[in-house]
Design a protein around this motif. Structure first.
Motif, short mmCIF file in Angstrom:
data_model
loop_
_atom_site.label_atom_id
_atom_site.label_comp_id
_atom_site.label_asym_id
_atom_site.label_seq_id
_atom_site.Cartn_x
_atom_site.Cartn_y
_atom_site.Cartn_z
N VAL A 227 2.41 -6.16 -4.88
CA VAL A 227 2.35 -4.78 -5.36
C VAL A 227 1.67 -3.96 -4.27
CG1 VAL A 227 1.61 -3.24 -7.20
CG2 VAL A 227 2.14 -5.63 -7.72
N VAL A 228 2.40 -3.00 -3.72
CA VAL A 228 1.92 -2.26 -2.56
C VAL A 228 2.02 -0.76 -2.82
CG1 VAL A 228 2.19 -1.90 -0.08
CG2 VAL A 228 2.78 -4.12 -1.07
N THR A 229 0.86 -0.08 -2.79
CA THR A 229 0.83 1.38 -2.98
C THR A 229 -0.24 1.97 -2.08
OG1 THR A 229 -0.89 1.45 -4.69
CG2 THR A 229 1.39 1.07 -5.42
N GLY A 242 -3.54 5.64 2.65
CA GLY A 242 -4.24 4.37 2.55
C GLY A 242 -3.32 3.29 2.01
N LEU A 243 -3.92 2.16 1.64
CA LEU A 243 -3.10 1.02 1.23
C LEU A 243 -3.88 0.10 0.31
CD1 LEU A 243 -0.28 -0.32 1.93
CD2 LEU A 243 -1.57 -1.79 3.48
N VAL A 244 -3.21 -0.29 -0.78
CA VAL A 244 -3.68 -1.39 -1.63
C VAL A 244 -2.50 -2.34 -1.76
CG1 VAL A 244 -4.61 -2.09 -3.86
CG2 VAL A 244 -5.22 0.14 -2.91
N ALA A 245 -2.60 -3.49 -1.11
CA ALA A 245 -1.56 -4.52 -1.19
C ALA A 245 -2.15 -5.69 -1.96
CB ALA A 245 -1.13 -4.95 0.21
N ALA A 246 -1.61 -5.96 -3.13
CA ALA A 246 -2.16 -6.98 -4.01
C ALA A 246 -1.13 -8.03 -4.36
CB ALA A 246 -2.71 -6.34 -5.29
N HIS A 252 -3.94 -5.57 -8.59
CA HIS A 252 -3.69 -4.21 -8.10
C HIS A 252 -4.32 -3.19 -9.04
CE1 HIS A 252 -1.16 -0.58 -7.41
NE2 HIS A 252 -1.31 -0.93 -6.15
N ALA A 253 -4.11 -3.36 -10.33
CA ALA A 253 -4.66 -2.42 -11.31
C ALA A 253 -6.18 -2.39 -11.28
CB ALA A 253 -4.17 -2.78 -12.71
#
Length: 266
Positions: A227-229, A242-246, A252-253
């Protein structure tokens, strides 16, 4: 064509990795860049090796490279994004946590990517559909997993969203340390580890569109099913950035909730 391009990305990244490996342990020269950053002889020579492979096979494609900038017309809509040595500061002090990244963007979409660890000689690659790791000539599917609870956080500047997000505040959050264990690798090699199930997630600030450091790692994570946002949960190339790659949706949540709380208290 994607598989052919993927093979080319792999060959180019491996050529760069061979150069990086050959310079390990030597007193490489440093070349100052803006903002206190620098390149080394290994960065420059690895990029030359990568560009040699790409230009020989795809002379009509454009290239955006970390050290030499943009070259080629790119009239066909194809642009290679090249980071010859991600983790230069690590490498300069003889630390082997680095990667060599090559990705191909066609139009607005990164369609193939390869990231090579010069020292384990693992090749993380995607043709835009599958994501695999190649070692000793054998390919294995990349399978994300959050089981480790390890989250890599990039502490390096710049901090374009520091009013609402700072990585150091995330690390100090009580619920972060209850849920996760932080790691700071200081190279986008960490993104390949998220795709491979060796990290639960990776978090960074920054503007990442057409960013040669991140293009390959993001493509690998997306192809592997991570999950990438962006930091605000929007597509990573839009919104806050930015980036959150989980590795999975719950991880991710949880990270998005912790990040959002920084903005609420700003």
């Amino acid at each position: 064509m994607s598989l052919v391009d993927a093979d080319l990305a792999i060959r180019a990244a491996q050529a760069g990795a061979e150069v990086v490996r050959s310079h390990h342990g030597t007193a490489v020269a440093r070349f100052a860049k803006s903002g206190g950053d620098f390149a080394t002889t290994a960065d420059v020579e690895a990029e030359q090796a990568i560009l040699g492979v790409l230009r020989s096979a795809r002379p009509d494609d454009a290239v955006l490279a970390e050290e030499s900038g943009r070259s080629g017309s790119g009239g066909n809509g194809r642009v290679w994004l090249v980071d010859p040595l991600c983790g230069t500061l690590n490498f300069a002090v003889h630390t082997t946590l680095v990667s060599v990244n090559v990705a191909l963007r066609v139009g607005a979409q990164v369609v193939v990517a390869a990231a090579v660890d010069p020292f384990t000689q693992e090749v993380f690659w995607t043709d835009g559909t599958d994501a695999r790791v190649r070692h000793a000539g054998a390919d294995e599917q990349l399978t994300p997993s959050a089981a480790s609870g390890l989250v890599d956080v990039n502490l390096d500047p710049p901090y374009p969203n520091e009013r609402v997000f700072r990585a150091v505040r995330l690390l100090a959050h009580g619920r972060f340390v209850e849920r996760f264990r932080p790691r700071v690798v200081s190279t986008t090699l960490a993104l390949t580890w998220v795709a491979a199930g060796r990290r639960a997630a990776y978090v960074t600030d920054g503007r990442l569109r057409d960013n040669v450091h991140f293009a390959a790692g993001i493509a690998l994570c997306e192809a592997a099913g991570c999950v990438v946002t962006g930091l605000d949960g929007q597509p990573w190339a839009s919104g806050l950035g930015g980036l959150v790659a989980a590795a999975d949706a719950p991880t991710h949540a949880d990270l998005l909730t912790l990040i959002a709380e920084q903005g609420e208290s700003a």
